[in-house]
Write an enzyme that holds these catalytic residues in place. Structure first.
Site, PDB file in Angstrom:
ATOM      1  N   HIS A  65       8.199  13.515  -5.993  1.00  0.00           N
ATOM      2  CA  HIS A  65       8.868  12.216  -5.968  1.00  0.00           C
ATOM      3  C   HIS A  65       8.136  11.132  -6.735  1.00  0.00           C
ATOM      4  CE1 HIS A  65       6.441  11.295  -2.343  1.00  0.00           C
ATOM      5  NE2 HIS A  65       6.766  12.485  -1.938  1.00  0.00           N
ATOM      6  N   HIS A  99       0.330   5.345  -7.626  1.00  0.00           N
ATOM      7  CA  HIS A  99       1.497   6.116  -8.061  1.00  0.00           C
ATOM      8  C   HIS A  99       2.498   5.170  -8.708  1.00  0.00           C
ATOM      9  CE1 HIS A  99       2.733   4.839  -3.937  1.00  0.00           C
ATOM     10  NE2 HIS A  99       3.839   4.558  -4.590  1.00  0.00           N
ATOM     11  N   HIS A 101       6.805   4.208  -9.808  1.00  0.00           N
ATOM     12  CA  HIS A 101       8.257   4.300  -9.642  1.00  0.00           C
ATOM     13  C   HIS A 101       8.859   3.882 -10.980  1.00  0.00           C
ATOM     14  CE1 HIS A 101       7.859   4.454  -5.157  1.00  0.00           C
ATOM     15  NE2 HIS A 101       6.759   3.762  -5.428  1.00  0.00           N
ATOM     16  N   HIS A 124       2.088   1.241  -7.842  1.00  0.00           N
ATOM     17  CA  HIS A 124       1.583   0.873  -6.524  1.00  0.00           C
ATOM     18  C   HIS A 124       0.152   1.365  -6.372  1.00  0.00           C
ATOM     19  CE1 HIS A 124       5.954   0.618  -4.934  1.00  0.00           C
ATOM     20  NE2 HIS A 124       5.535  -0.517  -5.475  1.00  0.00           N
ATOM     21  N   THR A 204       7.805   2.302   1.016  1.00  0.00           N
ATOM     22  CA  THR A 204       9.144   2.368   0.416  1.00  0.00           C
ATOM     23  C   THR A 204       9.684   3.799   0.402  1.00  0.00           C
ATOM     24  OG1 THR A 204       8.276   2.647  -1.813  1.00  0.00           O
ATOM     25  CG2 THR A 204       8.661   0.379  -1.059  1.00  0.00           C
ATOM     26  N   THR A 205       8.940   4.719   0.987  1.00  0.00           N
ATOM     27  CA  THR A 205       9.406   6.101   1.129  1.00  0.00           C
ATOM     28  C   THR A 205       9.323   6.485   2.599  1.00  0.00           C
ATOM     29  OG1 THR A 205       7.192   7.047   0.854  1.00  0.00           O
ATOM     30  CG2 THR A 205       8.502   6.745  -1.147  1.00  0.00           C
TER      31      THR A 205
HETATM   32  S1  B30 Z   1       4.641   2.822  -1.226  1.00  0.00           S
HETATM   33  O1  B30 Z   1       3.584   2.220  -1.979  1.00  0.00           O
HETATM   34  O2  B30 Z   1       5.300   1.927  -0.304  1.00  0.00           O
HETATM   35  N1  B30 Z   1       5.726   3.404  -2.205  1.00  0.00           N
HETATM   36  C1  B30 Z   1       2.835   6.058   1.263  1.00  0.00           C
HETATM   37  C2  B30 Z   1       2.035   5.046   0.753  1.00  0.00           C
HETATM   38  C3  B30 Z   1       2.597   4.072  -0.035  1.00  0.00           C
HETATM   39  C4  B30 Z   1       3.948   4.097  -0.297  1.00  0.00           C
HETATM   40  C5  B30 Z   1       4.744   5.105   0.181  1.00  0.00           C
HETATM   41  C6  B30 Z   1       4.180   6.098   0.986  1.00  0.00           C
HETATM   42  C7  B30 Z   1       2.217   7.081   2.148  1.00  0.00           C
HETATM   43  O3  B30 Z   1       1.064   6.973   2.477  1.00  0.00           O
HETATM   44  N2  B30 Z   1       2.980   8.080   2.585  1.00  0.00           N
HETATM   45  C8  B30 Z   1       2.488   9.086   3.525  1.00  0.00           C
HETATM   46  C9  B30 Z   1       1.755  10.119   2.789  1.00  0.00           C
HETATM   47  N3  B30 Z   1       2.656  10.980   2.036  1.00  0.00           N
HETATM   48  C10 B30 Z   1       2.159  11.173   0.724  1.00  0.00           C
HETATM   49  C11 B30 Z   1       3.201  10.875  -0.268  1.00  0.00           C
HETATM   50  O4  B30 Z   1       3.653   9.735  -0.377  1.00  0.00           O
HETATM   51  O5  B30 Z   1       3.608  11.899  -0.994  1.00  0.00           O
HETATM   52  C12 B30 Z   1       2.886  12.221   2.708  1.00  0.00           C
HETATM   53  C13 B30 Z   1       4.322  12.571   2.762  1.00  0.00           C
HETATM   54  O6  B30 Z   1       5.204  12.033   1.941  1.00  0.00           O
HETATM   55  O7  B30 Z   1       4.683  13.337   3.619  1.00  0.00           O
HETATM   56 CU1  B30 Z   1       5.447  12.884  -0.063  1.00  0.00          CU
HETATM   57 ZN    ZN Z   2       5.305   3.283  -4.145  1.00  0.00          ZN
END
Ligand code: B30
Ligand code: ZN
Length: 261
Positions: A65, A99, A101, A124, A204-205
């Site tokens: 993603h 990462h 977007h 981000h 945001t995910t």
């Molecule tokens: S964001 O910056 O709001 N787009 C995470 C951190 C920052 C953003 C989104 C998500 C995050 O820490 N997610 C949990 C960890 N994820 C890793 C990932 O994003 O890769 C594990 C997961 O989700 O199960 Cu697929």
């Molecule tokens: Zn992000």
């Protein structure tokens, strides 16, 4: 597989079924307007260690993603960190990863909008509150994370070369490659970090935890058309990753603050 969530309209509608937090009142991204923001006499955001070269090896990974550079395991020196600005006094946030977007076309890609503009890409830089031992631990606390949001606009840029030149090696999901040149986070920031917006929001995910203090820099960073196109070739196996931005969320009762000079 395409990963555990998708970005197409019909996929985004299913997020709330599988991840209840995505239906909360403090969700991200939002549309930001300078006119509707509240000016505060905030101190500068202190950005420490951003000009140190990150000790290698640094890895670039396609997670299906987005494309991610993990910084959290870099050894030796202290991790780069931030404090001050709109952040609670005495709270320091260490960098964890960065990462991107992006859109399939230049008219879309950023998650946040600023004064009606959707930029072609948003980076981000995710930071974890130092009082929490891991990123997953920090996701349980409302002061857990700070994400720096950085817009890109089309124009030539040298600083992204080390990441962009490796994108062809991570075209497919779970591809990972070692960066052969070090990077400094500072070179990825806008020239001016004095002006920024801040508000309380979420990942945001999925799982959309409402633990993020967002800091969005007003000034974008340049990126060339050919550099953007290299992001646009990345795939999750079934589809291009492009357009991996979440639809705008309601601002609700929240306030957005702006720091200016
Ligand atoms: S964001 O910056 O709001 N787009 C995470 C951190 C920052 C953003 C989104 C998500 C995050 O820490 N997610 C949990 C960890 N994820 C890793 C990932 O994003 O890769 C594990 C997961 O989700 O199960 Cu697929
Ligand atoms: Zn992000």
């Amino acid at each position: 597989v395409a990963g555990h969530f998708g970005y197409r309209k019909r996929d985004q509608h299913t997020w709330v079924q599988n991840f209840k937090l995505c239906d909360g009142k403090l969700q991200s991204p939002i549309s930001i307007s300078s006119f509707k923001s509240i000016t505060l006499p905030l101190p500068a955001l202190e950005i420490i260690g951003y000009h140190d070269f990150l000790s290698s090896p640094l890895y670039l990974k396609n997670n299906g993603h987005s494309v991610v550079v993990n910084v959290n395991n870099h050894l030796g020196k202290r991790l780069p960190y931030i404090f001050g600005g709109s952040l609670d006094i005495n709270q320091e946030y260490e960098v964890d990863h960065l990462h991107f977007h992006w859109g399939a076309k230049n008219n879309r890609g950023s998650e946040h909008m600023l004064n009606g503009i959707r930029y072609p890409m948003e980076m981000h830089i995710v930071h974890r509150n130092r009082i929490y031992s891991s990123l997953s631990n920090a996701l349980n606390y409302k002061n857990g994370l700070v994400v720096l949001g950085i817009f890109f606009q089309e124009e030539d840029n040298k600083s992204l070369y080390s990441i962009v030149n490796h994108l062809t090696s991570v075209r497919w999901i779970n591809n990972e490659t070692k960066l052969n040149t070090s990077i400094t986070l500072g070179s990825l920031l806008p020239k001016n970090t004095d002006v920024f917006y801040s508000y309380k929001g979420s990942l945001t995910t999925p799982p959309c935890n409402e633990v993020v203090t967002w800091i969005i820099f007003s000034m974008p960073v340049p990126i060339s058309f050919s550099q953007l196109n290299k992001f646009r070739l990345l795939s999750n196996g079934n589809n291009l990753i492009a357009d991996n931005y979440r639809k705008l969320q309601n601002i609700g009762l929240r306030k957005v603050y702006i720091r200016k000079l």
